[in-house]
Every structure is written in structure tokens, then in C-alpha cells.
Design a protein around this motif. Structure first.
Motif, mmCIF file in Angstrom:
data_model
loop_
_atom_site.group_PDB
_atom_site.id
_atom_site.type_symbol
_atom_site.label_atom_id
_atom_site.label_comp_id
_atom_site.label_asym_id
_atom_site.label_seq_id
_atom_site.Cartn_x
_atom_site.Cartn_y
_atom_site.Cartn_z
ATOM 1 N N HIS A 51 -16.290 -47.566 -2.321
ATOM 2 C CA HIS A 51 -15.350 -46.961 -1.370
ATOM 3 C C HIS A 51 -15.849 -47.287 0.024
ATOM 4 C CE1 HIS A 51 -13.314 -43.057 0.270
ATOM 5 N NE2 HIS A 51 -12.678 -44.156 0.665
ATOM 6 N N LEU A 52 -15.124 -48.162 0.716
ATOM 7 C CA LEU A 52 -15.521 -48.613 2.045
ATOM 8 C C LEU A 52 -14.564 -48.056 3.077
ATOM 9 C CD1 LEU A 52 -15.910 -51.227 -0.111
ATOM 10 C CD2 LEU A 52 -17.120 -52.076 1.891
ATOM 11 N N CYS A 53 -15.117 -47.543 4.173
ATOM 12 C CA CYS A 53 -14.330 -46.933 5.235
ATOM 13 C C CYS A 53 -14.577 -47.667 6.537
ATOM 14 C CB CYS A 53 -14.685 -45.457 5.384
ATOM 15 S SG CYS A 53 -14.381 -44.477 3.887
ATOM 16 N N GLY A 54 -13.537 -48.319 7.036
ATOM 17 C CA GLY A 54 -13.609 -48.994 8.329
ATOM 18 C C GLY A 54 -12.889 -48.202 9.390
ATOM 19 N N VAL A 55 -13.228 -48.420 10.653
ATOM 20 C CA VAL A 55 -12.599 -47.716 11.767
ATOM 21 C C VAL A 55 -12.028 -48.741 12.731
ATOM 22 C CG1 VAL A 55 -12.978 -46.181 13.723
ATOM 23 C CG2 VAL A 55 -14.094 -45.703 11.530
ATOM 24 N N ARG A 56 -10.751 -48.606 13.047
ATOM 25 C CA ARG A 56 -10.051 -49.540 13.930
ATOM 26 C C ARG A 56 -10.563 -49.408 15.348
ATOM 27 N NH1 ARG A 56 -8.008 -53.816 15.348
ATOM 28 N NH2 ARG A 56 -5.794 -54.297 15.297
ATOM 29 N N SER A 57 -10.954 -50.521 15.921
ATOM 30 C CA SER A 57 -11.451 -50.522 17.296
ATOM 31 C C SER A 57 -10.292 -50.550 18.289
ATOM 32 C CB SER A 57 -12.365 -51.719 17.526
ATOM 33 O OG SER A 57 -11.685 -52.918 17.232
ATOM 34 N N LEU A 66 -14.136 -37.891 -6.530
ATOM 35 C CA LEU A 66 -15.139 -38.411 -5.596
ATOM 36 C C LEU A 66 -14.481 -39.034 -4.378
ATOM 37 C CD1 LEU A 66 -17.848 -40.039 -7.890
ATOM 38 C CD2 LEU A 66 -17.896 -37.827 -6.770
ATOM 39 N N VAL A 67 -13.431 -39.816 -4.588
ATOM 40 C CA VAL A 67 -12.744 -40.438 -3.458
ATOM 41 C C VAL A 67 -12.161 -39.367 -2.546
ATOM 42 C CG1 VAL A 67 -10.750 -41.847 -2.805
ATOM 43 C CG2 VAL A 67 -12.292 -42.627 -4.603
ATOM 44 N N ALA A 68 -11.606 -38.304 -3.130
ATOM 45 C CA ALA A 68 -11.056 -37.220 -2.319
ATOM 46 C C ALA A 68 -12.135 -36.585 -1.452
ATOM 47 C CB ALA A 68 -10.420 -36.171 -3.221
ATOM 48 N N ARG A 69 -13.294 -36.304 -2.025
ATOM 49 C CA ARG A 69 -14.380 -35.683 -1.264
ATOM 50 C C ARG A 69 -14.873 -36.615 -0.163
ATOM 51 N NH1 ARG A 69 -18.172 -32.631 -5.852
ATOM 52 N NH2 ARG A 69 -16.472 -31.494 -6.871
ATOM 53 N N GLN A 70 -15.026 -37.887 -0.486
ATOM 54 C CA GLN A 70 -15.512 -38.848 0.495
ATOM 55 C C GLN A 70 -14.497 -39.048 1.620
ATOM 56 O OE1 GLN A 70 -16.060 -42.022 -2.277
ATOM 57 N NE2 GLN A 70 -17.912 -41.133 -3.164
ATOM 58 N N LEU A 71 -13.229 -39.133 1.250
ATOM 59 C CA LEU A 71 -12.177 -39.311 2.246
ATOM 60 C C LEU A 71 -12.082 -38.091 3.160
ATOM 61 C CD1 LEU A 71 -9.924 -41.191 3.209
ATOM 62 C CD2 LEU A 71 -8.412 -40.104 1.539
ATOM 63 N N ASP A 72 -12.148 -36.902 2.586
ATOM 64 C CA ASP A 72 -12.102 -35.688 3.406
ATOM 65 C C ASP A 72 -13.282 -35.632 4.371
ATOM 66 O OD1 ASP A 72 -9.788 -34.901 2.182
ATOM 67 O OD2 ASP A 72 -10.711 -33.360 0.920
ATOM 68 N N GLU A 73 -14.439 -36.088 3.921
ATOM 69 C CA GLU A 73 -15.613 -36.117 4.793
ATOM 70 C C GLU A 73 -15.362 -37.004 6.003
ATOM 71 O OE1 GLU A 73 -20.068 -36.329 3.558
ATOM 72 O OE2 GLU A 73 -19.375 -38.408 3.692
ATOM 73 N N GLN A 74 -14.770 -38.174 5.769
ATOM 74 C CA GLN A 74 -14.509 -39.102 6.862
ATOM 75 C C GLN A 74 -13.411 -38.593 7.785
ATOM 76 O OE1 GLN A 74 -16.333 -41.833 7.639
ATOM 77 N NE2 GLN A 74 -17.657 -41.084 6.001
ATOM 78 N N ILE A 75 -12.364 -38.000 7.231
ATOM 79 C CA ILE A 75 -11.274 -37.461 8.052
ATOM 80 C C ILE A 75 -11.772 -36.311 8.913
ATOM 81 C CG2 ILE A 75 -9.128 -36.133 7.914
ATOM 82 C CD1 ILE A 75 -8.288 -37.930 5.584
ATOM 83 N N THR A 76 -12.545 -35.421 8.324
ATOM 84 C CA THR A 76 -13.070 -34.269 9.066
ATOM 85 C C THR A 76 -13.964 -34.709 10.215
ATOM 86 O OG1 THR A 76 -12.968 -32.876 7.096
ATOM 87 C CG2 THR A 76 -14.433 -32.162 8.856
ATOM 88 N N ALA A 77 -14.749 -35.760 9.984
ATOM 89 C CA ALA A 77 -15.664 -36.240 11.019
ATOM 90 C C ALA A 77 -14.942 -36.977 12.147
ATOM 91 C CB ALA A 77 -16.712 -37.157 10.392
ATOM 92 N N ARG A 78 -13.728 -37.469 11.879
ATOM 93 C CA ARG A 78 -13.062 -38.357 12.840
ATOM 94 C C ARG A 78 -11.903 -37.706 13.584
ATOM 95 N NH1 ARG A 78 -13.637 -42.851 14.700
ATOM 96 N NH2 ARG A 78 -15.540 -42.968 13.466
ATOM 97 N N PHE A 79 -11.248 -36.723 12.966
ATOM 98 C CA PHE A 79 -10.041 -36.156 13.563
ATOM 99 C C PHE A 79 -10.192 -34.651 13.776
ATOM 100 C CE2 PHE A 79 -8.717 -39.829 10.997
ATOM 101 C CZ PHE A 79 -8.097 -40.597 11.975
ATOM 102 N N PRO A 80 -9.523 -34.096 14.800
ATOM 103 C CA PRO A 80 -9.598 -32.656 15.045
ATOM 104 C C PRO A 80 -9.072 -31.858 13.855
ATOM 105 C CG PRO A 80 -8.616 -33.798 16.923
ATOM 106 C CD PRO A 80 -8.706 -34.806 15.816
ATOM 107 N N VAL A 81 -9.689 -30.746 13.574
ATOM 108 C CA VAL A 81 -9.249 -29.877 12.492
ATOM 109 C C VAL A 81 -7.825 -29.404 12.769
ATOM 110 C CG1 VAL A 81 -9.664 -27.696 11.296
ATOM 111 C CG2 VAL A 81 -11.596 -29.126 11.983
ATOM 112 N N GLY A 82 -6.971 -29.487 11.754
ATOM 113 C CA GLY A 82 -5.591 -29.032 11.894
ATOM 114 C C GLY A 82 -4.626 -30.087 12.375
#
Length: 243
Positions: A237-243, A12-28
Motif C-alpha cells: 500500500h503506497l501513498c503519494g502526495v501531489r505536489s 488493514l487498508v482502511a486503517r492505513q488510509l484513515d491514518e494518512q487522511i487524518t494526518a493530512r486533512f482537517p478533522v471533519g
């Protein structure tokens, strides 16, 4: 560290983390990732296999050796992407400069830290602007759930009373409330962006349970992002974003 409960947690953490990474960073994009307390290396190795540069900061020499052994079984290209540093997660400033990482993971560690705010601030400090901070903590708002579902009414009442508990390894630990961590993340400049529940239905599974079906994972994944279920999950599982 095997079995159904850990498999559900890691998947579950892997799926959630991948969701956040995909939404925030360019693919590749090859990300710089710090995993504080990587343990047996499940997430660190998975992210290295995906092409990212991963640094593990591990305070326990025994767990560091476990990770080294797991890393030795990987192909050379993956081994080259992983750096292991032995050190305390509360002292990230001794090992890394500000803005050194795009993603910082701290999963299953804060429950063993008496005063977590300073540590979380240190984790945010080594994040680059726009970087992702991923925390996995024991849910203090649901401490009564596991003992109650097991018929331990004294334990359930104790769960209502405070934020400490004894884990399945027999170790004393503490839990966090989402509201408190939300305040902390805002104060350190990495406000909460998303949160999930982890192990809503399977937290009371016996230690020897191992079989994990896709239906089970689908139910847990949906519960972990749906109110009111996620609020009573064993882990948050909490995800924060650095300002």
C-alpha cells in the motif's frame, strides 16, 4: 470476495488510509474522493458513511451492478454521497478535470494493467495539490513467498524470475516493485509519502477461512509497518502526495 484474506486486506487498508487522511486533512472536512475500480464498494461505502463525497469509476459492468446493489441497501443520505461512473481507470482525463479530487484510490487494479505508468500519471492529474494518492499493488519483490510457503518450489523459483503470476481467480496478472513505483510517483509529481505491507502472515490462508481475530489483525497491522516484515508482504500500500 469474502473470507479471511479479503477481510484482512480491507481492514488493514482502511486503517492505513484513515491514518494518512487524518494526518493530512482537517478533522471533519468533507473530502472529494475518487475510487478507481471500487469492486464491491467496501472502501467507497465506508468513506461515504464517514461523510465524504465518493465517486467510483468502474470498468466492469458486473462489478458496477454489485456496487449499485450494495448502495441501494444504504440510507438515502449515504447514497447521495456516492456517484458511480462506468469507465476505464486508464482514461480518467475523459471523465474528470485536473485537481478534481482530494484523495484518489486505486486498489487491486494496477496488476491488470500491462503498462501502469500512464495510468498512475492520469490518477495524479485529477488530484488537487496536496492530495493523497493511494495505490494497492501486488508486491513483485515477494512473488516467491506464497508458493514457497505452500511447498510449490517450482512456483517459488518462477517468482524470483519475473513480475507476472496467476492469481487465485486463475487470471494472469502482474506485480510491481516498490522501487519502480517510487520512481514513477516522483516523476509525476506525487512522491511517495508512506508505504505499508498488507497480508504478511495470512496470504496463504485457505479460501474457506473466515474467522478473523483482533490479535490476528493487530499482528498484521504491526508487521505491515515494521521492517523487515512489510517488505515481504503479498501486497504493498503506497501513498503519494501531489505536489
Amino acid at each position: 470476495m469474502g473470507g479471511l484474506r479479503n477481510t484482512v486486506r480491507q481492514e488493514l487498508v482502511a486503517r492505513q488510509l484513515d491514518e494518512q487522511i487524518t494526518a493530512r486533512f482537517p478533522v471533519g472536512r468533507r473530502l472529494r474522493i475518487l475510487d478507481v475500480g471500487p469492486g464491491q464498494g467496501t472502501q467507497a461505502l465506508r468513506l461515504a458513511r464517514a461523510g465524504h463525497l465518493v465517486t467510483g469509476l468502474e470498468a466492469d459492468p458486473g462489478m458496477a451492478e454489485v456496487l449499485r446493489e450494495a448502495l441501494a441497501a444504504e440510507p438515502e443520505g449515504i447514497r447521495e454521497r456516492v456517484t458511480l461512473v462506468e469507465g476505464d481507470g486508464r482514461e480518467t482525463g475523459r471523465h474528470f478535470g485536473p485537481g478534481s479530487f482530494d484523495v484518489v484510490l486505486c486498489h487491486g487494479v494496477l496488476m491488470y494493467v500491462p503498462e501502469p505508468d500512464a495510468m498512475v500519471a492520469g490518477l495524479a492529474r485529477v488530484l488537487a495539490p496536496g492530495g493523497l494518492l493511494s495505490l494497492l499493488v501486488r508486491n513483485a519483490d515477494a512473488l516467491a513467498m506464497r508458493p514457497a510457503l505452500q511447498g510449490d518450489w517450482a512456483g517459488a523459483l518462477a517468482g524470483f524470475a519475473g513480475g507476472t503470476y496467476t492469481n487465485r481467480l486463475g487470471l494472469p496478472a502482474r506485480a510491481d516493485r516498490r522501487a519502480d513505483l517510487t520512481t514513477t510517483l516522483s516523476a509525476i509529481g506525487a512522491p511517495l509519502h508512506a508505504w505499508y505491507g498488507v497480508r504478511v502472515f495470512t496470504d496463504t490462508a485457505p479460501d474457506d477461512a473466515v474467522e478473523v481475530s483482533e490479535e490476528l489483525l493487530a499482528a498484521e497491522e504491526l508487521a505491515g509497518r515494521t521492517d523487515p516484515y512489510r517488505a515481504v508482504a503479498a501486497l504493498l500500500h503506497l501513498c503519494g502526495v501531489r505536489s
